[in-house]
Design a protein around this motif. Structure first.
Motif, PDB file in Angstrom:
ATOM      1  N   UNK A   1       0.840  -1.212   0.000  1.00 36.66           N
ATOM      2  CA  UNK A   1       0.000   0.000   0.000  1.00 36.66           C
ATOM      3  C   UNK A   1       0.870   1.256   0.000  1.00 36.66           C
ATOM      4  N   UNK A   2       1.908   1.224   0.829  1.00 34.70           N
ATOM      5  CA  UNK A   2       2.801   2.386   0.900  1.00 34.70           C
ATOM      6  C   UNK A   2       3.440   2.661  -0.461  1.00 34.70           C
ATOM      7  N   UNK A   3       3.846   1.586  -1.139  1.00 33.73           N
ATOM      8  CA  UNK A   3       4.472   1.748  -2.469  1.00 33.73           C
ATOM      9  C   UNK A   3       3.465   2.334  -3.452  1.00 33.73           C
ATOM     10  N   UNK A   4       2.201   1.797  -3.396  1.00 30.31           N
ATOM     11  CA  UNK A   4       1.168   2.292  -4.322  1.00 30.31           C
ATOM     12  C   UNK A   4       0.872   3.770  -4.080  1.00 30.31           C
ATOM     13  N   UNK A   5       0.732   4.132  -2.785  1.00 31.62           N
ATOM     14  CA  UNK A   5       0.435   5.534  -2.467  1.00 31.62           C
ATOM     15  C   UNK A   5       1.611   6.431  -2.859  1.00 31.62           C
ATOM     16  N   UNK A   6       2.821   5.984  -2.505  1.00 29.61           N
ATOM     17  CA  UNK A   6       4.011   6.770  -2.854  1.00 29.61           C
ATOM     18  C   UNK A   6       4.139   6.937  -4.360  1.00 29.61           C
ATOM     19  N   UNK A   7       3.908   5.824  -5.073  1.00 29.98           N
ATOM     20  CA  UNK A   7       4.013   5.868  -6.540  1.00 29.98           C
ATOM     21  C   UNK A   7       3.014   6.816  -7.157  1.00 29.98           C
ATOM     22  N   UNK A   8       1.763   6.771  -6.661  1.00 32.42           N
ATOM     23  CA  UNK A   8       0.761   7.661  -7.256  1.00 32.42           C
ATOM     24  C   UNK A   8       1.056   9.128  -6.931  1.00 32.42           C
ATOM     25  N   UNK A   9       1.600   9.397  -5.728  1.00 33.53           N
ATOM     26  CA  UNK A   9       1.981  10.777  -5.406  1.00 33.53           C
ATOM     27  C   UNK A   9       3.074  11.280  -6.345  1.00 33.53           C
ATOM     28  N   UNK A  10       4.047  10.409  -6.618  1.00 34.93           N
ATOM     29  CA  UNK A  10       5.129  10.785  -7.540  1.00 34.93           C
ATOM     30  C   UNK A  10       4.563  11.077  -8.925  1.00 34.93           C
ATOM     31  N   UNK A  11       3.668  10.191  -9.414  1.00 33.23           N
ATOM     32  CA  UNK A  11       3.069  10.380 -10.746  1.00 33.23           C
ATOM     33  C   UNK A  11       2.261  11.670 -10.812  1.00 33.23           C
ATOM     34  N   UNK A  12       1.442  11.919  -9.765  1.00 30.30           N
ATOM     35  CA  UNK A  12       0.632  13.143  -9.763  1.00 30.30           C
ATOM     36  C   UNK A  12       1.515  14.385  -9.785  1.00 30.30           C
ATOM     37  N   UNK A  13       2.632  14.331  -9.039  1.00 32.46           N
ATOM     38  CA  UNK A  13       3.562  15.463  -9.036  1.00 32.46           C
ATOM     39  C   UNK A  13       4.148  15.681 -10.425  1.00 32.46           C
ATOM     40  N   UNK A  14       4.516  14.569 -11.095  1.00 29.46           N
ATOM     41  CA  UNK A  14       5.076  14.681 -12.448  1.00 29.46           C
ATOM     42  C   UNK A  14       4.036  15.267 -13.408  1.00 29.46           C
TER      43      UNK A  14
END
Ligand code: CUA
Length: 158
Positions: free
Chosen positions: A5-18
């Motif tokens: 879950x942490x990886x999924x949340x972290x990944x989506x935050x990174x994508x949204x920032x990009x």
């Protein structure tokens, strides 16, 4: 929270920032225009039916809660109508019975359709987009019939 879950949340935050960063970069550095919500233009504050030629009309229609302005559009048979449509309040629909006209009336925007009325008769206009408590009563009409020219309009011999 497990590690996936942490990886999924972290990944989506990174994508949204990009993605968000790309939009900001495009508007600031590359001059790309991002669509605005509603323009501050007031294209049609008043409705109008304008005769612009023999059997050629321009109609400025304003959809409001809960009627079309003008309510009745009267043109003679054989008329070609340039229809411009906007809304004064919320999103409405604009459909003309037995004609291939199906528009959205959007506040701050103008939509356009060209339509020809060959036969005499009444063509109802309905709002086909839910727009509030009286949506179901929202209607108008195009009345196609011979219009008797007034004496002031000399020069046209119809
Ligand atoms: Cu206007 Cu429904």
């Amino acid at each position: 929270m497990d590690s996936k879950e942490k990886i999924a949340i972290g990944g989506s935050l990174v994508l949204m920032t990009i993605f968000f960063g790309a939009v900001v970069l495009a508007t600031t550095s590359f001059g790309v225009k991002v669509p605005d919500c509603i323009t501050d233009r007031k294209p049609f504050e008043e409705s109008a039916i304008i005769r612009i030629g023999p059997n050629h009309y321009e109609v400025h229609s304003i959809a409001r809660m809960w009627y079309f302005d003008p309510f009745m559009i009267e043109v003679p048979p054989g008329s070609e109508v340039d229809l411009y449509l906007t809304s004064a309040d919320v999103v409405h629909g604009f459909q003309i019975e037995n004609k291939n006209v199906n528009l959205m009336a959007i506040p701050g925007q103008v939509n356009y359709a060209k339509v020809k009325f060959e036969k005499e008769g009444e063509y109802r206009i309905v709002c086909h987009e839910y727009c509030g408590i009286n949506h179901q009563t929202m209607a108008g009409v195009v009345k196609v019939q011979r219009i008797v020219e007034s004496a002031a309009e000399e020069g046209s011999n119809q």
